[in-house]
Scaffold this motif. Structure first.
Motif, PDB file in Angstrom:
ATOM      1  N   ILE A 176      16.388  84.067  26.859  1.00 39.95           N
ATOM      2  CA  ILE A 176      14.958  84.205  26.594  1.00 39.95           C
ATOM      3  C   ILE A 176      14.471  83.207  25.562  1.00 39.95           C
ATOM      4  CG2 ILE A 176      15.210  85.952  24.789  1.00 39.95           C
ATOM      5  CD1 ILE A 176      12.729  87.341  25.963  1.00 39.95           C
ATOM      6  N   LEU A 177      15.371  82.719  24.729  1.00 42.33           N
ATOM      7  CA  LEU A 177      14.981  81.787  23.678  1.00 42.33           C
ATOM      8  C   LEU A 177      14.690  80.388  24.226  1.00 42.33           C
ATOM      9  CD1 LEU A 177      17.549  82.871  20.965  1.00 42.33           C
ATOM     10  CD2 LEU A 177      15.141  83.515  21.125  1.00 42.33           C
ATOM     11  N   LYS A 178      14.995  80.149  25.491  1.00 38.40           N
ATOM     12  CA  LYS A 178      14.678  78.862  26.115  1.00 38.40           C
ATOM     13  C   LYS A 178      13.200  78.764  26.466  1.00 38.40           C
ATOM     14  CE  LYS A 178      19.293  78.499  28.160  1.00 38.40           C
ATOM     15  NZ  LYS A 178      20.072  78.462  29.429  1.00 38.40           N
ATOM     16  N   LYS A 179      12.508  79.898  26.493  1.00 30.84           N
ATOM     17  CA  LYS A 179      11.093  79.918  26.851  1.00 30.84           C
ATOM     18  C   LYS A 179      10.243  79.496  25.655  1.00 30.84           C
ATOM     19  CE  LYS A 179      11.646  83.756  30.120  1.00 30.84           C
ATOM     20  NZ  LYS A 179      11.199  85.142  30.461  1.00 30.84           N
ATOM     21  N   PRO A 180       9.059  78.896  25.919  1.00 33.20           N
ATOM     22  CA  PRO A 180       8.151  78.576  24.809  1.00 33.20           C
ATOM     23  C   PRO A 180       7.769  79.829  24.025  1.00 33.20           C
ATOM     24  CG  PRO A 180       7.462  77.492  26.834  1.00 33.20           C
ATOM     25  CD  PRO A 180       8.544  78.448  27.221  1.00 33.20           C
ATOM     26  N   LEU A 218      18.321  73.916  20.366  1.00 30.01           N
ATOM     27  CA  LEU A 218      18.496  75.247  20.962  1.00 30.01           C
ATOM     28  C   LEU A 218      19.752  75.965  20.468  1.00 30.01           C
ATOM     29  CD1 LEU A 218      17.558  77.464  22.912  1.00 30.01           C
ATOM     30  CD2 LEU A 218      18.788  76.241  24.735  1.00 30.01           C
ATOM     31  N   PRO A 219      20.911  75.305  20.372  1.00 33.05           N
ATOM     32  CA  PRO A 219      22.091  76.029  19.856  1.00 33.05           C
ATOM     33  C   PRO A 219      21.862  76.606  18.463  1.00 33.05           C
ATOM     34  CG  PRO A 219      22.764  73.979  20.894  1.00 33.05           C
ATOM     35  CD  PRO A 219      21.267  73.933  20.789  1.00 33.05           C
ATOM     36  N   PHE A 220      21.100  75.884  17.645  1.00 32.68           N
ATOM     37  CA  PHE A 220      20.797  76.406  16.315  1.00 32.68           C
ATOM     38  C   PHE A 220      19.896  77.626  16.406  1.00 32.68           C
ATOM     39  CE2 PHE A 220      17.697  76.640  12.879  1.00 32.68           C
ATOM     40  CZ  PHE A 220      18.552  76.983  11.840  1.00 32.68           C
ATOM     41  N   LEU A 221      18.868  77.558  17.241  1.00 30.42           N
ATOM     42  CA  LEU A 221      17.971  78.705  17.405  1.00 30.42           C
ATOM     43  C   LEU A 221      18.747  79.934  17.855  1.00 30.42           C
ATOM     44  CD1 LEU A 221      15.238  80.132  17.667  1.00 30.42           C
ATOM     45  CD2 LEU A 221      15.000  79.055  19.934  1.00 30.42           C
ATOM     46  N   GLN A 222      19.668  79.753  18.768  1.00 26.91           N
ATOM     47  CA  GLN A 222      20.461  80.880  19.265  1.00 26.91           C
ATOM     48  C   GLN A 222      21.349  81.453  18.166  1.00 26.91           C
ATOM     49  OE1 GLN A 222      22.247  78.850  22.603  1.00 26.91           O
ATOM     50  NE2 GLN A 222      20.640  79.500  24.017  1.00 26.91           N
ATOM     51  N   ASP A 223      21.935  80.580  17.361  1.00 26.12           N
ATOM     52  CA  ASP A 223      22.755  81.053  16.248  1.00 26.12           C
ATOM     53  C   ASP A 223      21.896  81.795  15.230  1.00 26.12           C
ATOM     54  OD1 ASP A 223      25.448  80.811  14.721  1.00 26.12           O
ATOM     55  OD2 ASP A 223      23.963  80.100  13.279  1.00 26.12           O
ATOM     56  N   HIS A 224      20.750  81.257  14.918  1.00 20.30           N
ATOM     57  CA  HIS A 224      19.793  81.890  13.995  1.00 20.30           C
ATOM     58  C   HIS A 224      19.398  83.275  14.506  1.00 20.30           C
ATOM     59  CE1 HIS A 224      15.940  82.816  12.224  1.00 20.30           C
ATOM     60  NE2 HIS A 224      15.223  82.189  13.124  1.00 20.30           N
ATOM     61  N   ARG A 280      24.010  75.354  13.082  1.00 25.16           N
ATOM     62  CA  ARG A 280      24.298  76.736  12.694  1.00 25.16           C
ATOM     63  C   ARG A 280      23.508  77.059  11.433  1.00 25.16           C
ATOM     64  NH1 ARG A 280      28.734  74.322  14.382  1.00 25.16           N
ATOM     65  NH2 ARG A 280      29.155  73.475  12.310  1.00 25.16           N
ATOM     66  N   ILE A 281      23.102  78.303  11.300  1.00 29.08           N
ATOM     67  CA  ILE A 281      22.329  78.702  10.126  1.00 29.08           C
ATOM     68  C   ILE A 281      23.171  78.571   8.859  1.00 29.08           C
ATOM     69  CG2 ILE A 281      22.877  81.165  10.252  1.00 29.08           C
ATOM     70  CD1 ILE A 281      19.345  79.822   9.597  1.00 29.08           C
ATOM     71  N   SER A 282      24.485  78.749   8.976  1.00 29.13           N
ATOM     72  CA  SER A 282      25.349  78.590   7.807  1.00 29.13           C
ATOM     73  C   SER A 282      25.341  77.156   7.306  1.00 29.13           C
ATOM     74  CB  SER A 282      26.783  79.030   8.137  1.00 29.13           C
ATOM     75  OG  SER A 282      27.303  78.265   9.212  1.00 29.13           O
ATOM     76  N   ARG A 283      25.274  76.179   8.215  1.00 24.62           N
ATOM     77  CA  ARG A 283      25.239  74.778   7.803  1.00 24.62           C
ATOM     78  C   ARG A 283      23.924  74.469   7.096  1.00 24.62           C
ATOM     79  NH1 ARG A 283      28.117  70.449   6.024  1.00 24.62           N
ATOM     80  NH2 ARG A 283      26.331  70.134   4.651  1.00 24.62           N
ATOM     81  N   HIS A 284      22.829  75.056   7.562  1.00 28.03           N
ATOM     82  CA  HIS A 284      21.547  74.883   6.869  1.00 28.03           C
ATOM     83  C   HIS A 284      21.639  75.413   5.432  1.00 28.03           C
ATOM     84  CE1 HIS A 284      18.401  73.932  10.122  1.00 28.03           C
ATOM     85  NE2 HIS A 284      19.587  73.703  10.649  1.00 28.03           N
ATOM     86  N   ALA A 285      22.322  76.539   5.262  1.00 24.80           N
ATOM     87  CA  ALA A 285      22.498  77.095   3.920  1.00 24.80           C
ATOM     88  C   ALA A 285      23.346  76.167   3.058  1.00 24.80           C
ATOM     89  CB  ALA A 285      23.137  78.474   4.012  1.00 24.80           C
ATOM     90  N   PRO A 305      14.896  90.305   9.391  1.00 23.74           N
ATOM     91  CA  PRO A 305      16.301  89.939   9.182  1.00 23.74           C
ATOM     92  C   PRO A 305      17.157  90.104  10.428  1.00 23.74           C
ATOM     93  CG  PRO A 305      15.916  92.120   8.335  1.00 23.74           C
ATOM     94  CD  PRO A 305      14.564  91.584   8.747  1.00 23.74           C
ATOM     95  N   LYS A 306      16.594  90.706  11.469  1.00 23.70           N
ATOM     96  CA  LYS A 306      17.346  90.899  12.707  1.00 23.70           C
ATOM     97  C   LYS A 306      16.412  90.618  13.881  1.00 23.70           C
ATOM     98  CE  LYS A 306      19.820  94.485  15.363  1.00 23.70           C
ATOM     99  NZ  LYS A 306      20.786  93.556  15.965  1.00 23.70           N
ATOM    100  N   MET A 307      16.731  89.594  14.656  1.00 22.72           N
ATOM    101  CA  MET A 307      15.835  89.123  15.718  1.00 22.72           C
ATOM    102  C   MET A 307      16.044  89.852  17.046  1.00 22.72           C
ATOM    103  SD  MET A 307      14.252  85.878  14.721  1.00 22.72           S
ATOM    104  CE  MET A 307      14.407  84.785  16.099  1.00 22.72           C
ATOM    105  N   ILE A 308      17.180  90.495  17.202  1.00 25.55           N
ATOM    106  CA  ILE A 308      17.482  91.175  18.467  1.00 25.55           C
ATOM    107  C   ILE A 308      17.112  92.645  18.357  1.00 25.55           C
ATOM    108  CG2 ILE A 308      19.280  91.786  20.118  1.00 25.55           C
ATOM    109  CD1 ILE A 308      20.722  89.209  19.353  1.00 25.55           C
ATOM    110  N   ASN A 309      16.263  93.103  19.271  1.00 28.40           N
ATOM    111  CA  ASN A 309      15.851  94.501  19.321  1.00 28.40           C
ATOM    112  C   ASN A 309      16.941  95.345  19.980  1.00 28.40           C
ATOM    113  OD1 ASN A 309      12.709  94.398  18.655  1.00 28.40           O
ATOM    114  ND2 ASN A 309      13.184  92.652  19.970  1.00 28.40           N
TER     115      ASN A 309
END
Length: 263
Positions: free
Chosen positions: A146-150, A182-188, A68-73, A122-126
């Motif tokens: 979609i984040l599973k794709k290269p 991948l779970p981290f990327l999705q959370d990010h 999770r991005i919070s854990r990275h922080a 700051p916002k990845m979702i359009n």
């Protein structure tokens, strides 16, 4: 150097130089060696540089913990506490910048000297009203699959031979595992940090790549305007890895910002 987080994950980092502290984080899948031109320049200019490989990246431990991005922080905070660091200058590329947004969300910016966002919206979702998400492609309709794709190529300009060589060596020695992370990327990618940026009390700089394949650089002026002390610069002929593609222009912009803010 090695650091063990409170949840038992080994992180690798470099701690070099003396002076005001600069803490650096790379983008997702990246290694800290990509910052070689900034590290040397900052040390020569009288800064102490702490350059960190996040969990699941570079030489740091691969783990299923804390995706999770919070854990990275929190990891960043724990390093600050362990090294008794106050008023750091935080510089992050891509996900590294989002980690710093998460840090500000959890801990505020009163004890942060400055934040530098290197090509991270700051916002990845359009969605309607926001067209500066990832590649202009990620929407609520296709998220998160979609984040599973290269991602495709992240750079526009060729890296210097020395930078390419050390980065390639790091990739071979410590290969990134996108499936594990991948779970981290999705959370990010789920986050929206605009309200956090609006509360920054420290100077804030965005350095965006003019030719970034991931983010439309026009996000930079809009997002910089959210912060009381926000500013931006577009780095010409650069893709997403701005600091390595255009190190001279990047360093000039960075040091100008540091000087103007008495950092």
């Amino acid at each position: 150097m090695r650091f063990k987080t409170s949840d038992g994950v080994r992180l690798e980092y470099d701690d070099s130089g003396q002076g005001p502290v600069v803490m650096i984080l790379s983008g997702i899948g990246g290694s800290r060696v990509i910052w070689r031109d900034q590290v040397s320049a900052l040390i020569d200019a009288g800064y102490r540089v702490i350059n960190i490989d996040a969990r699941n990246q570079g030489a740091s431990e691969h783990t299923k913990k804390g995706l999770r991005i919070s854990r990275h922080a929190i990891d960043l905070r724990e390093i600050c506490e362990a090294l008794d660091i106050h008023q750091p200058i935080l510089i992050g590329n891509s996900m590294g910048a989002s980690t710093m947004f998460a840090y500000a969300s959890l801990f505020g910016t009163q004890d942060v000297a400055a934040i530098v966002d290197v090509d991270q919206s700051p916002k990845m979702i359009n969605e309607p009203g926001w067209k500066y998400g990832f590649k202009g492609e990620v929407t609520w309709d296709n998220f998160p699959d979609i984040l599973k794709k290269p991602f495709g190529k992240s750079t526009y300009h060729k890296l210097r031979d020395e930078t390419y060589a050390v980065n390639k060596k790091a990739q071979v020695e410590h290969p990134y595992d996108p499936a594990l992370n991948l779970p981290f990327l999705q959370d990010h990618a789920f986050q929206d940090w605009r309200d956090v940026i609006a509360e920054f009390t420290c100077p804030f700089l965005i350095l965006a790549g003019e030719k970034s394949p991931f983010f439309d650089y026009h996000y930079a002026p809009e997002v910089a305007s959210l912060a009381a002390k926000g500013e931006y610069q577009i780095i010409k002929d650069s893709g997403h890895i701005v600091m390595a593609e255009q190190p001279v222009a990047f360093n000039q912009a960075l040091f100008k910002f540091l000087k103007e803010n008495d950092l």
